[in-house]
Design an enzyme around this catalytic site. Structure first.
Site, short mmCIF file in Angstrom:
data_model
loop_
_atom_site.label_atom_id
_atom_site.label_comp_id
_atom_site.label_asym_id
_atom_site.label_seq_id
_atom_site.Cartn_x
_atom_site.Cartn_y
_atom_site.Cartn_z
N SER A 118 -32.56 46.32 0.48
CA SER A 118 -31.60 46.62 -0.59
C SER A 118 -30.79 45.39 -0.94
CB SER A 118 -30.61 47.69 -0.12
OG SER A 118 -31.25 48.84 0.25
N HIS A 139 -38.40 47.99 -4.15
CA HIS A 139 -37.20 48.69 -3.70
C HIS A 139 -37.15 50.13 -4.20
CE1 HIS A 139 -32.56 49.06 -3.81
NE2 HIS A 139 -32.99 49.36 -2.62
N GLU A 151 -37.43 49.38 -8.12
CA GLU A 151 -37.16 48.03 -8.63
C GLU A 151 -38.20 47.09 -8.00
OE1 GLU A 151 -32.28 48.03 -9.14
OE2 GLU A 151 -33.12 47.50 -7.21
N1 LIG Z 1 -31.37 54.35 3.40
C1 LIG Z 1 -31.32 54.05 2.10
O1 LIG Z 1 -30.67 54.74 1.30
C2 LIG Z 1 -32.08 52.86 1.58
C3 LIG Z 1 -32.38 52.80 0.20
C4 LIG Z 1 -33.15 51.72 -0.28
C5 LIG Z 1 -33.53 50.71 0.59
N2 LIG Z 1 -33.19 50.78 1.92
C6 LIG Z 1 -33.68 49.69 2.79
O2 LIG Z 1 -34.82 50.18 3.49
C7 LIG Z 1 -34.88 49.60 4.80
C8 LIG Z 1 -34.92 50.70 5.84
O3 LIG Z 1 -33.78 51.51 5.71
P1 LIG Z 1 -33.72 52.98 6.34
O4 LIG Z 1 -32.47 53.60 5.84
O5 LIG Z 1 -35.02 53.66 6.16
O6 LIG Z 1 -33.53 52.62 7.89
P2 LIG Z 1 -33.75 53.56 9.16
O7 LIG Z 1 -32.78 53.07 10.19
O8 LIG Z 1 -33.74 55.00 8.78
O9 LIG Z 1 -35.23 53.19 9.65
C9 LIG Z 1 -35.61 51.94 10.11
C10 LIG Z 1 -36.78 52.11 11.05
O10 LIG Z 1 -37.30 50.82 11.38
C11 LIG Z 1 -37.69 50.82 12.75
N3 LIG Z 1 -37.70 49.44 13.19
C12 LIG Z 1 -36.64 48.63 13.40
N4 LIG Z 1 -37.07 47.39 13.76
C13 LIG Z 1 -38.43 47.44 13.77
C14 LIG Z 1 -39.45 46.48 14.05
N5 LIG Z 1 -39.13 45.24 14.39
N6 LIG Z 1 -40.74 46.87 13.94
C15 LIG Z 1 -41.05 48.14 13.60
N7 LIG Z 1 -40.13 49.09 13.33
C16 LIG Z 1 -38.84 48.75 13.42
C17 LIG Z 1 -36.67 51.70 13.43
O11 LIG Z 1 -37.19 52.21 14.64
C18 LIG Z 1 -36.42 52.77 12.38
O12 LIG Z 1 -37.26 53.90 12.58
C19 LIG Z 1 -33.70 48.64 4.88
O13 LIG Z 1 -34.11 47.36 4.53
C20 LIG Z 1 -32.72 49.22 3.86
O14 LIG Z 1 -31.85 48.23 3.34
C21 LIG Z 1 -32.49 51.84 2.42
#
Ligand SMILES: NC(=O)c1ccc[n+]([C@@H]2O[C@H](COP(=O)([O-])OP(=O)(O)OC[C@H]3O[C@@H](n4cnc5c(N)ncnc54)[C@H](O)[C@@H]3O)[C@@H](O)[C@H]2O)c1
Length: 386
Positions: A118, A139, A151
């Protein structure tokens, strides 16, 4: 055409993205370092598909076929045959760098390596790759299965072929794609900042309370949720972190200045709905505060926040972050704004907007209220956006 898609990180976003790809008939490899998370993701996908069956949108057979499209793997090596991999792990540059570095040793030369980040720079992510023309930002918005907007963010290293392939693939998943420059917050998380920031500022000045500001934005603006209800929904920890990251990434431009009010809530653990308390109290039996139903005050609040949003959207055009069409599409499809901000600006009249912004700028003398140079130019030339 069916492809082999990899998703790294089976959390909120990764599991949703994997489901979207699987529903489109692709073979998906969903990887997470945490085995329990893979199990949770599997159950989550099943529950989500079950709801589609109940609504009659898919059959039981389709549900099991979609489920069988997703392979859950605990090692990066499980992604070796993928043609496109979307990384959705923790938002930490050093961890993403290390994953991209390891991944490149496993996948083929033409596998596209994308990130769902993000806030981080795609160019920086690409710096951990030898063949960096395959890096790109893809994204999605939360929940990925429902929100139509994606995006797509090419980095300076990204090739035309990578861009074209990513755009046509994500479009084929039924998503609305907008292209944007590799700049902080991309389109949505940049242009939407004043929705929160100006609302907080209005509260901090003592002009109105949370309920009144929320009422002004929903009643006069037609926004689905007011800023405080929305911040509580997103989580004050998450929303504050995005604001702080955009603020520092813009070299501390005062337009993006975070608020102490939200920072204190975050520090107190008042994250919003998920913690039971944020700007509002969500405990059982708690009464919702009543807004002050004063039309003059409500209109003043709504106009001030809308002006700031429009000024930010104009800045995104001025700085060539994206096309005017994509900026309006992003705000209506990514965060459900009732109208595109640039179309809204045309409707109100650019001269009118410039005059109102100038009043704020004169009153406060602060840079955050400066009318955008493009707005001034367009008023001088009597232009409109559309
Ligand atoms: N949550 C949102 O609203 C949202 C929206 C758009 C983008 N994002 C982006 O998406 C990404 C993930 O966000 P999320 O909210 O899904 O996070 P989350 O915490 O729900 O999930 C992240 C997952 O990644 C795993 N993980 C961490 N390090 C790892 C590694 N080295 N190898 C393999 N797996 C690993 C964790 O075990 C976890 O299950 C981030 O970059 C965030 O900025 C989030």
């Amino acid at each position: 055409m069916s492809k082999i898609i990899g998703v790294i990180g089976a959390g909120t976003m990764g599991s949703g993205i994997a489901q979207v790809a699987a529903q489109c008939g692709h073979s998906v490899y969903l990887m997470d370092a945490n085995v329990e998370q893979l199990e949770r993701a599997k159950n989550g996908v099943s529950t989500s598909l079950e709801k589609l069956v109940e609504k009659g949108k898919i059959t039981v057979e389709q549900k099991s076929s979609i489920e069988s499209n997703i392979h859950y793997v605990g090692q990066l090596e499980g992604l070796s045959t993928c043609q496109l991999i979307i990384e959705a792990i923790v938002e930490k540059m050093e961890v993403k760098h290390s994953v991209f570095f390891s991944l490149e040793k496993i996948v083929s030369d033409d596998c596209i390596l994308a990130s769902n980040t993000s806030s981080l720079s795609i160019a920086s992510l690409g710096s951990s790759l030898t063949k960096a023309d395959r890096v790109i930002g893809i994204h999605f918005f939360n929940p990925a299965t429902i929100m139509p907007l994606v995006e797509i963010i090419p980095a300076v290293q990204t090739s035309e072929a990578t861009i074209n392939e990513a755009v046509s693939l994500i479009q084929s998943w039924g998503k609305t794609v907008v292209l944007c420059k590799d700049t902080p917050g991309f389109i949505v998380n940049r242009v939407a900042r004043p929705f929160y920031g100006e609302a907080l500022r209005i509260y901090e000045e003592g002009l109105a309370d949370f309920a009144t500001i929320d009422w002004a934005m929903t009643h006069f603006g037609g926004f689905k949720m007011g800023p405080f209800a929305l911040m509580d929904y997103i989580g004050n920890d998450v929303n504050y972190a995005v604001t702080e990251s955009v603020f520092s990434a813009f070299y501390f431009d005062s337009r993006f200045k975070p608020s102490f009010t939200q920072k204190r809530l975050k520090e107190a653990g008042f994250f919003g709905r998920k913690s039971g308390r944020g700007f509002y109290d969500y405990s059982s039996g708690a009464l919702s505060p009543e807004p002050t139903l004063n039309n003059d005050l409500g209109l003043k609040i709504f106009h001030r926040i809308l002006l700031m949003l429009i000024n930010e959207a104009i800045d995104a055009v001025f700085m060539q972050v994206a096309s005017k069409e994509d900026i309006d599409l992003a705000m209506t499809k990514g965060v459900n704004y009732p109208k595109g901000l640039l179309a809204w600006a045309d409707e109100i009249g650019l001269e009118n907007i410039l005059n109102q912004l100038q009043v704020l700028f004169d009153e406060y003398g602060e840079d955050r209220y400066r009318p955008n140079p493009l707005l001034r130019q367009m008023v001088k030339r009597k232009q409109t956006f559309f």
